[in-house]
Scaffold this active site. Structure first.
Site, short mmCIF file in Angstrom:
data_model
loop_
_atom_site.label_atom_id
_atom_site.label_comp_id
_atom_site.label_asym_id
_atom_site.label_seq_id
_atom_site.Cartn_x
_atom_site.Cartn_y
_atom_site.Cartn_z
N GLY A 167 20.53 105.91 -117.33
CA GLY A 167 19.43 106.04 -116.65
C GLY A 167 18.52 107.14 -117.33
O GLY A 167 18.78 107.41 -118.61
N ARG A 168 17.34 107.50 -116.87
CA ARG A 168 16.74 108.47 -117.47
C ARG A 168 17.22 109.65 -117.95
O ARG A 168 16.95 110.39 -119.21
CB ARG A 168 15.60 108.96 -116.40
CG ARG A 168 14.41 107.96 -115.89
CD ARG A 168 13.17 108.58 -115.26
NE ARG A 168 14.16 109.09 -114.04
CZ ARG A 168 14.21 108.59 -112.93
NH1 ARG A 168 13.61 107.29 -112.61
NH2 ARG A 168 14.89 108.95 -111.82
N ILE A 169 18.06 110.18 -117.18
CA ILE A 169 18.73 111.28 -117.87
C ILE A 169 19.91 111.25 -118.77
O ILE A 169 19.87 111.90 -119.98
CB ILE A 169 19.72 112.25 -116.48
CG1 ILE A 169 18.46 112.85 -115.33
CG2 ILE A 169 20.62 113.55 -117.20
CD1 ILE A 169 19.53 113.12 -114.27
N THR A 174 27.23 116.23 -114.84
CA THR A 174 26.21 116.90 -114.21
C THR A 174 25.66 116.16 -113.08
O THR A 174 24.41 116.29 -112.77
CB THR A 174 24.87 117.33 -115.15
OG1 THR A 174 24.95 116.03 -116.00
CG2 THR A 174 25.50 118.35 -116.16
N SER A 175 26.16 115.03 -112.65
CA SER A 175 25.95 114.08 -111.85
C SER A 175 26.21 114.23 -110.36
O SER A 175 25.27 115.22 -109.60
CB SER A 175 26.29 112.59 -112.17
OG SER A 175 27.69 112.34 -112.06
N ARG A 176 27.23 113.90 -109.85
CA ARG A 176 27.75 114.27 -108.41
C ARG A 176 29.32 114.31 -108.69
O ARG A 176 29.93 113.66 -109.21
CB ARG A 176 27.58 113.16 -107.56
CG ARG A 176 25.84 113.45 -107.03
CD ARG A 176 25.98 114.42 -106.13
NE ARG A 176 24.25 114.53 -105.60
CZ ARG A 176 23.30 114.90 -106.35
NH1 ARG A 176 23.24 115.52 -107.40
NH2 ARG A 176 21.85 115.00 -105.77
N GLU A 196 31.74 120.43 -103.10
CA GLU A 196 30.85 121.49 -103.02
C GLU A 196 30.47 122.04 -101.52
O GLU A 196 30.20 121.53 -100.53
CB GLU A 196 29.57 121.04 -103.70
CG GLU A 196 29.32 121.38 -104.82
CD GLU A 196 28.02 120.64 -105.59
OE1 GLU A 196 28.14 119.89 -106.62
OE2 GLU A 196 26.78 121.00 -105.33
N HIS A 225 26.15 124.07 -109.84
CA HIS A 225 25.04 123.00 -109.73
C HIS A 225 23.56 123.64 -109.89
O HIS A 225 22.68 123.54 -109.32
CB HIS A 225 25.00 122.51 -108.33
CG HIS A 225 24.72 121.01 -108.03
ND1 HIS A 225 25.20 120.29 -107.15
CD2 HIS A 225 23.39 120.38 -108.89
CE1 HIS A 225 24.38 119.24 -107.31
NE2 HIS A 225 23.47 118.96 -108.11
N ALA A 231 22.00 122.39 -113.18
CA ALA A 231 21.49 121.81 -114.22
C ALA A 231 19.98 121.68 -114.23
O ALA A 231 19.26 121.53 -115.19
CB ALA A 231 22.19 120.29 -114.40
C1 DGY Z 1 19.25 116.21 -108.13
O1 DGY Z 1 18.32 116.35 -108.15
O2 DGY Z 1 19.95 115.13 -107.57
C2 DGY Z 1 20.07 117.43 -108.56
O3 DGY Z 1 21.48 117.18 -108.48
C3 DGY Z 1 19.63 118.67 -108.00
O4 DGY Z 1 18.55 118.92 -108.88
#
Ligand code: DGY
Length: 329
Positions: free
Chosen positions: A157-159, A238-240, A269, A287, A289
């Site tokens: 996706g975008r990230i 860096t997602s979930r 978390e 968390h 990022a």
């Molecule tokens: C999101 O936006 O989903 C991140 O985990 C927090 O910035």
């Protein structure tokens, strides 16, 4: 507070200009600091409110979404796995998020974790602070090369795409897996190739995870997937947290089935698997990022604007459930 102005529940501290934007259209009721974040408490606090500004740690369940008069829940995040979107739609409540703002900032951080884990930056820092540095040595804290390595993006996706752009600067080969393939032209332009997940895991020196958390992505990377990764590989998330089976990752790191990991998110978390804290081959972040001042302020502004639009009877720019016709009145 005024009798006639709409009232919104703000769950947590917002950065400027979020509060001022909200205050243009509503009176703000602040959720008490330290009050447990249960759906029962949130539903009680939301009584009489037309909107809620929520964050990713707030369980916005059907109990909350069925509060009479609620029109919109505006999440200050791109992810919205904390919200029961189907229940929101059922009750005619808009759900909004903050897409597009944090992609570059999050990609920077994914790369920072990747680099830190590969080149043992945190271990080096601890080494110096612990006064163990007695002089240069040929085999001190040897890492793995990022340049010319293969990067596997789980989700583009975008990230994921923003991470791919950064990888070009390091002359990396980039492969990806995603249920939605990119158009062939975009693949060519970006120099990325789609493969299936097992192949991606087998071939990658670095695996970076960029999928949303859904029933389908829960434990997408578990013991079986970790077992086929290279022992020299680095895994970044860096997602979930629940996308990776944290227990299985601990075992893989402990047994050096992987070189290292870089984690910004965790399965439960803010709890972190206790064994992770004792391992040197993992870089742990809380968390953060998307945590640059500019990006977090913009997230607050966009979330506030989304809610104000909904309160005024409009359709917010970032609707997660556009199928909600007019929203509840
Ligand atoms: C999101 O936006 O989903 C991140 O985990 C927090 O910035």
């Amino acid at each position: 507070m005024s009798e006639n102005r709409p009232r919104v529940l703000n769950m947590h501290k917002l950065l400027d200009p979020g509060p001022a934007v909200l205050a243009e259209a509503a009176d703000i009721f602040q959720y008490p600091d330290g009050k447990p974040l249960t759906d029962e408490n949130i539903a009680a606090a939301a009584e009489g409110c037309v909107g809620i500004v929520s964050m990713l740690m707030d369980p916005i369940t059907e109990k909350v979404l069925s509060v009479p008069g609620l029109k919109c829940v505006s999440n200050v995040a791109v992810g919205y796995d904390n919200i029961d979107v189907a229940a929101a739609t059922k009750h005619g409540v808009f759900v909004t998020n903050t897409p597009g703002i944090l992609d570059e900032t999050t990609a920077d951080f994914a790369f920072a974790l990747l680099m830190a884990a590969a080149r043992r930056v945190v271990q080096g820092d601890n080494f110096v602070r612990g006064t163990h540095f007695k002089g240069w040595a040929i085999d001190m804290l040897l890492g793995v090369d990022v340049n010319h390595a293969t990067l596997g993006l789980v989700g583009i996706g975008r990230i994921g795409r923003a991470v791919a752009k950064r990888a070009r600067g390091f002359n990396m080969r980039v492969i990806y897996s995603d249920v939605n393939p990119l158009p062939a032209e975009m693949e060519r332009e970006m120099g990325v190739t789609r493969v299936d997940l097992p192949r991606l895991l087998r071939e990658s020196d670095f695996v970076s995870v960029h999928v949303p958390l859904t029933d389908k992505t829960h434990h997408l990377i578990g013991a079986e997937q970790l077992a086929i990764m290279k022992p020299t590989a680095v895994l970044v998330n860096t997602s979930r947290g629940p996308v990776i089976d944290e227990g299985a990752l601990v075992e893989a790191l402990k047994n050096h089935r992987l070189f290292a990991a870089g984690l910004d998110v965790y399965e439960k978390e803010p709890q972190v698997h206790p064994a992770l804290v004792g391992l040197h081959n993992v870089v742990l972040a809380p968390h953060i990022a998307s945590a640059s001042t500019r990006t977090r302020s913009e997230m607050c502004a966009v979330a506030a604007r989304n809610l104000v639009t909904a309160i005024r009877g409009g359709r917010p720019a970032n609707m997660v459930n556009p199928e909600v016709a007019g929203g509840r009145r």
